[in-house]
Write a protein that holds these residues in place. Structure first.
Motif, PDB file in Angstrom:
ATOM      1  N   UNK A 297       0.817  -1.135   0.136  1.00 13.83           N
ATOM      2  CA  UNK A 297       0.129  -0.081  -0.052  1.00 13.83           C
ATOM      3  C   UNK A 297       0.907   1.074  -0.018  1.00 13.83           C
ATOM      4  N   UNK A 298       1.810   1.166   0.594  1.00 16.52           N
ATOM      5  CA  UNK A 298       2.859   2.288   0.805  1.00 16.52           C
ATOM      6  C   UNK A 298       3.413   2.640  -0.650  1.00 16.52           C
ATOM      7  N   UNK A 299       3.743   1.616  -0.956  1.00 14.97           N
ATOM      8  CA  UNK A 299       4.565   1.356  -2.426  1.00 14.97           C
ATOM      9  C   UNK A 299       3.450   2.013  -3.551  1.00 14.97           C
ATOM     10  N   UNK A 300       2.254   1.649  -3.399  1.00 16.26           N
ATOM     11  CA  UNK A 300       1.302   2.058  -4.441  1.00 16.26           C
ATOM     12  C   UNK A 300       1.148   3.405  -4.071  1.00 16.26           C
ATOM     13  N   UNK A 301       0.887   4.076  -2.939  1.00 16.71           N
ATOM     14  CA  UNK A 301       0.567   5.412  -2.910  1.00 16.71           C
ATOM     15  C   UNK A 301       1.973   6.284  -3.409  1.00 16.71           C
ATOM     16  N   UNK A 302       3.008   5.844  -3.123  1.00 11.91           N
ATOM     17  CA  UNK A 302       4.179   6.608  -3.489  1.00 11.91           C
ATOM     18  C   UNK A 302       3.998   6.673  -5.189  1.00 11.91           C
ATOM     19  N   UNK A 303       4.231   5.498  -5.546  1.00  9.73           N
ATOM     20  CA  UNK A 303       4.243   5.510  -7.320  1.00  9.73           C
ATOM     21  C   UNK A 303       3.342   6.178  -8.089  1.00  9.73           C
ATOM     22  N   UNK A 304       1.913   5.894  -7.535  1.00  9.83           N
ATOM     23  CA  UNK A 304       0.782   6.485  -8.026  1.00  9.83           C
ATOM     24  C   UNK A 304       0.989   8.030  -8.177  1.00  9.83           C
ATOM     25  N   UNK A 305       1.588   8.658  -6.857  1.00 13.75           N
ATOM     26  CA  UNK A 305       1.710   9.956  -6.884  1.00 13.75           C
ATOM     27  C   UNK A 305       2.739  10.644  -7.859  1.00 13.75           C
ATOM     28  N   UNK A 306       3.796   9.681  -7.939  1.00 13.68           N
ATOM     29  CA  UNK A 306       4.953  10.056  -8.470  1.00 13.68           C
ATOM     30  C   UNK A 306       4.718  10.225 -10.142  1.00 13.68           C
ATOM     31  N   UNK A 307       3.975   9.037 -10.430  1.00 16.68           N
ATOM     32  CA  UNK A 307       3.570   8.880 -11.974  1.00 16.68           C
ATOM     33  C   UNK A 307       2.729   9.956 -12.516  1.00 16.68           C
ATOM     34  N   UNK A 308       1.590  10.268 -11.541  1.00 19.41           N
ATOM     35  CA  UNK A 308       0.759  11.378 -11.779  1.00 19.41           C
ATOM     36  C   UNK A 308       1.417  12.724 -11.860  1.00 19.41           C
ATOM     37  N   UNK A 309       2.380  12.832 -11.452  1.00 17.28           N
ATOM     38  CA  UNK A 309       3.176  14.343 -11.487  1.00 17.28           C
ATOM     39  C   UNK A 309       3.935  14.369 -12.773  1.00 17.28           C
ATOM     40  N   UNK A 310       4.231  13.146 -13.311  1.00 18.96           N
ATOM     41  CA  UNK A 310       4.922  13.115 -14.786  1.00 18.96           C
ATOM     42  C   UNK A 310       4.015  13.675 -15.945  1.00 18.96           C
ATOM     43  N   UNK A 311       4.661  15.037 -16.457  1.00 15.52           N
ATOM     44  CA  UNK A 311       3.723  15.201 -17.524  1.00 15.52           C
ATOM     45  C   UNK A 311       3.381  14.062 -18.610  1.00 15.52           C
ATOM     46  N   UNK A 312       2.228  14.155 -19.152  1.00 15.03           N
ATOM     47  CA  UNK A 312       1.735  13.270 -20.316  1.00 15.03           C
ATOM     48  C   UNK A 312       1.440  11.969 -19.734  1.00 15.03           C
ATOM     49  N   UNK A 313       1.594  11.462 -18.502  1.00 15.95           N
ATOM     50  CA  UNK A 313       1.449  10.222 -18.089  1.00 15.95           C
ATOM     51  C   UNK A 313       0.113  10.164 -17.063  1.00 15.95           C
ATOM     52  N   UNK A 314      -0.782   9.339 -17.247  1.00 12.59           N
ATOM     53  CA  UNK A 314      -1.826   9.302 -16.276  1.00 12.59           C
ATOM     54  C   UNK A 314      -2.257   7.756 -15.827  1.00 12.59           C
ATOM     55  N   UNK A 315      -2.779   7.514 -14.678  1.00 11.12           N
ATOM     56  CA  UNK A 315      -3.374   6.249 -14.354  1.00 11.12           C
ATOM     57  C   UNK A 315      -4.586   6.389 -13.221  1.00 11.12           C
ATOM     58  N   UNK A 316      -5.356   5.396 -13.201  1.00  9.12           N
ATOM     59  CA  UNK A 316      -6.279   5.313 -12.105  1.00  9.12           C
ATOM     60  C   UNK A 316      -5.729   4.761 -10.966  1.00  9.12           C
ATOM     61  N   UNK A 317      -6.053   5.210  -9.792  1.00 13.64           N
ATOM     62  CA  UNK A 317      -5.370   4.548  -8.637  1.00 13.64           C
ATOM     63  C   UNK A 317      -5.822   3.199  -8.380  1.00 13.64           C
ATOM     64  N   UNK A 318      -4.908   2.052  -8.231  1.00 15.42           N
ATOM     65  CA  UNK A 318      -5.612   0.697  -7.996  1.00 15.42           C
ATOM     66  C   UNK A 318      -6.072   0.648  -6.656  1.00 15.42           C
ATOM     67  N   UNK A 319      -7.080   0.014  -6.735  1.00 17.19           N
ATOM     68  CA  UNK A 319      -7.713  -0.486  -5.368  1.00 17.19           C
ATOM     69  C   UNK A 319      -7.153  -1.707  -4.810  1.00 17.19           C
ATOM     70  N   UNK A 320      -6.494  -2.448  -5.865  1.00 18.14           N
ATOM     71  CA  UNK A 320      -5.877  -3.788  -5.174  1.00 18.14           C
ATOM     72  C   UNK A 320      -4.823  -4.185  -6.212  1.00 18.14           C
ATOM     73  N   UNK A 321      -4.171  -5.434  -5.814  1.00 21.94           N
ATOM     74  CA  UNK A 321      -3.175  -6.195  -6.562  1.00 21.94           C
ATOM     75  C   UNK A 321      -1.960  -5.247  -6.649  1.00 21.94           C
ATOM     76  N   UNK A 328      -0.204   6.000 -21.713  1.00 23.12           N
ATOM     77  CA  UNK A 328       1.134   6.665 -22.296  1.00 23.12           C
ATOM     78  C   UNK A 328       0.691   7.132 -23.983  1.00 23.12           C
ATOM     79  N   UNK A 329      -0.598   7.305 -23.921  1.00 23.71           N
ATOM     80  CA  UNK A 329      -1.123   7.604 -25.284  1.00 23.71           C
ATOM     81  C   UNK A 329      -0.603   8.929 -25.996  1.00 23.71           C
ATOM     82  N   UNK A 330      -0.340   9.972 -24.821  1.00 22.18           N
ATOM     83  CA  UNK A 330       0.138  11.197 -25.105  1.00 22.18           C
ATOM     84  C   UNK A 330       1.708  11.220 -25.602  1.00 22.18           C
ATOM     85  N   UNK A 331       2.304  10.054 -25.375  1.00 25.67           N
ATOM     86  CA  UNK A 331       3.597  10.067 -25.955  1.00 25.67           C
ATOM     87  C   UNK A 331       3.869   9.598 -27.305  1.00 25.67           C
TER      88      UNK A 331
END
Ligand code: PMP
Ligand code: GLU
Length: 397
Positions: A297-321, A328-331
């Motif tokens: 969970x700690x890793x998810x929170x970190x990586x989801x935040x960092x990736x969403x801070x990168x321009x052109x990338x986006x993802x939904x916040x995983x609820x599990x797994x 990456x469509x904008x690239x």
């Protein structure tokens, strides 16, 4: 000399292929960050290892009943009660990982040409397992706007008179999405109305990142749904036991008997020592599993935040797994040095070749324009890997 039709249609697992490319590159001395295979970096809990050593010392090294030792089947049945599932130990068949459980399940229900509806993005191996069992996967593309969850209307559109089963995977690999009870009920009712089997892959049932959200199994939503469902599970992900190869099916007695018969003539029982270890995991390692979940969970929170801070990338916040499914469509449609970036495959290739980060492009999961990042890896690698991805985007786009 000609090989079988199956041999010509089955592809190597793309997730495992990427993992072996990482191994080859590391052997040549390169520091690769591996976000490819979904394999926990943790060690198997000590109490599990001790049970295995004890089994060995006690010479528990002979054939066991082919569907698994009673103690383990009972332990799986007990564990499923947490999710409001009431199975008798005799309805559990222990297999060599949940991958093998899936193979057993499809072998038990499919005749040549039978169709199985598989919502995409899907975990890559479903397609090849269905084909190996002479079935026909019918892929339904889900929408990101619906959290990559399949709707009954989409299932209806994919249904034909040849449809024999539908597959549900919640929590999902590769998206991390989780179905609500209401959605599962609607899907279950659709299966009942159309007399379909449901293969419910619940290997990530313990990996849900909310105290309020307990895993919901579709088979818990009524006896008529349960009767047609084959629940798939295993210990690989929640107990860091990928190499032990312990999975299972839970189903009605007729299906369980068929699966056990199939297994009795193919692999027989799974490794006897792993079975004793698995009993220890289910009965003694709950705190270890809980501690790993907290880390994920700690890793998810970190990586989801960092990736969403990168321009052109986006993802939904995983609820599990433990996967992040990154858009990456904008690239796409641009050049990076000698590389032309047209697809998610190209993004993954440049990341691997030039930035030494391994991810799996979404083509492996029947979807376009995304890459899958597995965060079942240590924080050092997560921080370093995200830094490299950030550099890749900032330097080139
Ligand atoms: N199902 C899903 C959704 C998976 O991600 C995996 C990955 N390993 C499996 C099944 C198979 O796992 P195993 O055979 O190790 O139990
Ligand atoms: N299921 C994991 C993954 O998706 C492990 C690899 C595999 O079994 O294909 O990466």
């Amino acid at each position: 000399m000609k090989l079988s039709k199956i041999a010509s249609v089955v592809c190597p697992s793309p997730t495992l292929t990427m993992a072996s490319r990482v191994a080859a590159k590391r052997e040549s001395g390169v520091d690769v960050v591996d976000f490819s295979a979904g394999e926990p970096d943790f060690n198997t809990p000590d109490c599990v290892k001790k049970a295995a050593v004890q089994a060995l010392e006690e010479n528990f090294t002979h054939y066991t009943p082919y569907a698994g030792i009673y103690e383990l089947r009972k332990a799986f049945a007990e564990d499923l009660k947490k999710y409001k599932l009431d199975y008798d130990a005799s309805q559990i068949v222990v297999s060599n990982g949940s991958k093998h459980a899936l193979k057993n399940a499809f072998a038990a229900i499919l005749d040549a040409g039978d169709e199985v509806i598989v919502p995409a993005p899907y975990w890559n191996s479903y397609i090849d397992i269905i084909k190996m069992c002479s079935g026909v996967p019918v892929v339904v593309k889900t929408k990101r706007s619906n959290g990559f969850r399949v709707t009954v209307d989409e299932l209806k559109a994919a249904f034909s008179e040849k449809t024999k089963a539908l597959l549900i995977n919640s929590p999902n690999n590769p998206t991390g999405m989780v179905y609500s009870e209401e959605e599962l009920r609607e899907i279950g009712n659709f299966a009942v109305q159309n007399d379909l089997f449901i293969i419910s892959d619940e290997i990530y049932n313990r990996l849900i990142y909310s105290k309020k959200l307990l895993h919901c199994s579709i088979a818990s939503l009524g006896e008529n749904i349960k009767q047609r469902t084959i629940v798939i599970g295993g210990l690989s992900k929640s107990y860091a036991m990928t190499g032990w190869r312990v999975g299972f099916t839970a189903s009605n007695t007729e299906v369980a008997t068929a699966i056990a018969n199939i297994q009795s003539n193919s692999t027989s029982n799974i490794n006897s020592i792993a079975q004793k270890a698995a009993v220890a995991a289910l009965t003694l390692a709950q705190d270890d599993a809980e501690a790993m979940l907290k880390q994920f969970e700690h890793r998810r929170d970190y990586i989801a935040q960092r990736i969403s801070d990168i321009p052109f990338l986006s993802s939904l916040l995983p609820k599990g797994a433990f996967y992040l499914f990154v858009d990456v469509s904008k690239l796409l449609g641009q050049s990076v040095g000698e590389y032309r970036i047209e697809t998610a495959d190209d993004v993954a290739e440049v990341l691997f070749d030039k930035y030494n980060v391994a991810v799996v492009p979404s083509g492996a999961f029947g979807y376009e324009d995304h890459i899958r990042i597995s965060y079942a890896t240590g924080m050092r690698d997560i921080v370093e890997g995200v830094n490299r991805i950030e550099r890749f985007v900032k330097e080139n786009f």
